[in-house]
Design a protein around this motif. Structure first.
Motif, PDB file in Angstrom:
ATOM      1  N   VAL A  87      -4.037 -12.061   0.392  1.00  0.00           N
ATOM      2  CA  VAL A  87      -3.374 -11.300   1.514  1.00  0.00           C
ATOM      3  C   VAL A  87      -2.947 -10.211   1.177  1.00  0.00           C
ATOM      4  O   VAL A  87      -3.289  -8.905   1.917  1.00  0.00           O
ATOM      5  CB  VAL A  87      -2.282 -12.200   1.946  1.00  0.00           C
ATOM      6  N   GLY A  88      -2.155  -9.900   0.106  1.00  0.00           N
ATOM      7  CA  GLY A  88      -1.615  -8.495  -0.314  1.00  0.00           C
ATOM      8  C   GLY A  88      -2.458  -7.575  -0.652  1.00  0.00           C
ATOM      9  O   GLY A  88      -2.293  -6.235  -0.335  1.00  0.00           O
ATOM     10  N   GLU A  89      -3.402  -7.840  -1.556  1.00  0.00           N
ATOM     11  CA  GLU A  89      -4.896  -6.942  -1.655  1.00  0.00           C
ATOM     12  C   GLU A  89      -5.449  -6.491  -0.440  1.00  0.00           C
ATOM     13  O   GLU A  89      -5.780  -5.539  -0.568  1.00  0.00           O
ATOM     14  CB  GLU A  89      -5.636  -7.802  -2.744  1.00  0.00           C
ATOM     15  N   SER A  90      -5.502  -7.406   0.481  1.00  0.00           N
ATOM     16  CA  SER A  90      -6.096  -6.975   1.650  1.00  0.00           C
ATOM     17  C   SER A  90      -5.390  -5.981   2.412  1.00  0.00           C
ATOM     18  O   SER A  90      -6.017  -5.002   3.197  1.00  0.00           O
ATOM     19  CB  SER A  90      -6.293  -8.133   2.670  1.00  0.00           C
ATOM     20  N   VAL A  91      -3.854  -5.586   2.464  1.00  0.00           N
ATOM     21  CA  VAL A  91      -3.279  -4.872   2.969  1.00  0.00           C
ATOM     22  C   VAL A  91      -3.339  -3.375   2.281  1.00  0.00           C
ATOM     23  O   VAL A  91      -3.683  -2.260   2.916  1.00  0.00           O
ATOM     24  CB  VAL A  91      -1.764  -5.174   2.669  1.00  0.00           C
ATOM     25  N   ALA A  92      -3.586  -3.483   1.033  1.00  0.00           N
ATOM     26  CA  ALA A  92      -3.954  -2.425  -0.019  1.00  0.00           C
ATOM     27  C   ALA A  92      -5.465  -1.874   0.079  1.00  0.00           C
ATOM     28  O   ALA A  92      -5.533  -0.669   0.036  1.00  0.00           O
ATOM     29  CB  ALA A  92      -3.607  -2.711  -1.260  1.00  0.00           C
ATOM     30  N   GLN A  93      -6.162  -2.650   0.474  1.00  0.00           N
ATOM     31  CA  GLN A  93      -7.682  -2.467   0.240  1.00  0.00           C
ATOM     32  C   GLN A  93      -8.409  -2.805   1.464  1.00  0.00           C
ATOM     33  O   GLN A  93      -9.304  -3.633   1.526  1.00  0.00           O
ATOM     34  CB  GLN A  93      -8.380  -2.939  -0.754  1.00  0.00           C
ATOM     35  N   PRO A  94      -8.170  -2.304   2.818  1.00  0.00           N
ATOM     36  CA  PRO A  94      -8.804  -3.066   4.000  1.00  0.00           C
ATOM     37  C   PRO A  94      -9.967  -3.046   4.231  1.00  0.00           C
ATOM     38  O   PRO A  94     -10.691  -3.996   4.502  1.00  0.00           O
ATOM     39  CB  PRO A  94      -7.839  -2.562   5.277  1.00  0.00           C
ATOM     40  N   VAL A  95     -10.628  -1.809   3.806  1.00  0.00           N
ATOM     41  CA  VAL A  95     -11.841  -1.328   4.111  1.00  0.00           C
ATOM     42  C   VAL A  95     -12.719  -2.424   3.293  1.00  0.00           C
ATOM     43  O   VAL A  95     -13.919  -2.917   3.692  1.00  0.00           O
ATOM     44  CB  VAL A  95     -12.250  -0.066   3.783  1.00  0.00           C
TER      45      VAL A  95
END
Ligand code: UFG
Length: 341
Positions: A87-95
């Motif tokens: 989840v946290g990584e998806s906020v930092a690397q959305p694309v």
């Protein structure tokens, strides 16, 4: 039936591979090994007594995946596990999350059209409910695209894509399974969850503390409006989850359906830590920390739709999940990595 598991070497995929073979099905796996290990598939095969063909490739590599399916096919169904899940990584690397999670689902649907595969079961998540308005969560509880993080949005978007694909092709059978919180391991202690780096999720974190590789469990908030102030979740044993996939494949009908896969029983952070301590026979050190951004106080399901529609319900308790997780963790302190000589 013969089933292709995309991302089948991961935590839930490997347990589902065993369950499918034990139920009399055949399994082939494609996995890019970005957060998994071929050792998981080797062990799953030996537990189930079958050789599992494995292609080490990104499921978006359409020519290689098609050639693999043609070599081992015909394939009757796909279980699409492949995707990024932090989840946290998806906020930092959305694309990157949209690219991988949407792109891999598009590739799977194209493969199914090209190879005349009628059935797909998709790994969705309870995260699609966002901040619950009422509990327990039912499949018709509100969901949104306006979710707190890109990971959850990709799950929601793929659900919509499956619904549209099923509306356009009346032969398509598509089921999205909304997992609550998967925990536990195979009771043999041979396969289990092996997160790379420091675990984000509670049970693997507690397991690492119990085995002594992390110092203490941070409790993210003890001032929630819950009985003991800590967050409530619906922890489902990975063997129950695996059985849910077998049921979904066997019961899939034309059209699109979603099912919650959970127990319906809320368990608090403190209760889970206490259960793990009993299973491991040791005290788990803890420290209360501030709430984690994006967390909800409580998330648990009404599991009745899956009971009625799939003839499936969870049977294992949190104590069993802790025992099995502890067995896996203590027998494999370094996960699937080879032990140092
Ligand atoms: N928690 C802690 N300390 C930790 C880790 C977690 O106190 O070190 C707490 C959380 O605050 C929460 C509970 O333990 O109350 C469970 O947290 P997890 O991170 O294990 O699981 P989440 O419910 O946050 O998220 C999981 C999956 C997501 C999925 C979601 C669906 O990680 O992928 O369930 O609801 F989207």
């Amino acid at each position: 039936m013969r089933v292709l598991l995309s991302g089948g070497a991961g935590y839930i995929g490997a347990h589902t591979a065993v369950a499918l073979i034990e139920a009399g099905h055949e399994v082939i796996v494609v996995d890019d090994m970005s957060n998994s290990s071929p050792e998981a598939i080797a062990r799953a095969g030996s537990l189930a007594g079958a050789e599992i063909p494995l292609l080490g490739a990104d499921v978006r590599d359409e020519p290689r995946v098609r050639a693999f399916v043609q070599q081992h096919g015909p394939v009757d169904a796909v279980v699409h596990f492949a995707g990024l899940k932090a989840v946290g990584e998806s906020v930092a690397q959305p694309v990157r999350y949209y690219d991988v999670n949407i792109g891999s689902a598009v590739a799977v649907l194209r493969l199914m059209a090209a190879e005349s595969i009628p059935t797909i079961v998709f790994s969705s998540s309870a995260t699609v409910y966002g901040r619950p308005e009422t509990l327990p969560l039912r499949e018709d509880s509100p969901t949104g695209i306006d979710l707190a993080n890109p990971y959850g949005k990709t799950k929601r978007i793929v659900e919509e894509m499956l619904k549209d694909a099923a509306a356009a092709d009346p032969r398509l059978r598509a089921i999205a399974l909304r997992y609550f919180n998967p925990v536990g391991a195979h009771p043999s202690g041979r396969i289990g969850e092996d997160p790379s780096g420091t675990p984000n999720n509670l049970m693997p974190y507690v397991a690492r503390v119990a085995v002594g590789s992390l110092e203490r469990v941070g409790i993210f908030g003890d001032d929630y409006p819950t009985p003991d102030g800590t967050g409530l979740r619906d922890y489902i044993h990975v063997l129950d989850l695996a059985a849910g996939h077998v049921a979904a494949l066997e019961r899939a009908r034309e059209g699109f359906e979603v099912y919650n896969l959970g127990t319906g029983v809320p368990v608090s952070v403190r209760e889970l830590i206490a259960a793990f301590g009993r299973a491991a026979g040791r005290q788990i050190p803890t420290a209360v920390l501030p709430r984690r951004a994006g967390d909800v106080a409580a998330s648990y399901c009404d599991p009745s739709k899956a009971r009625e529609g799939l003839g499936w319900s969870a049977t294992r308790t949190i104590d069993e999940a802790c025992r099995d997780s502890w067995r896996w963790q203590s027998q494999n302190p370094r996960g699937y990595a080879p032990s140092p000589r």
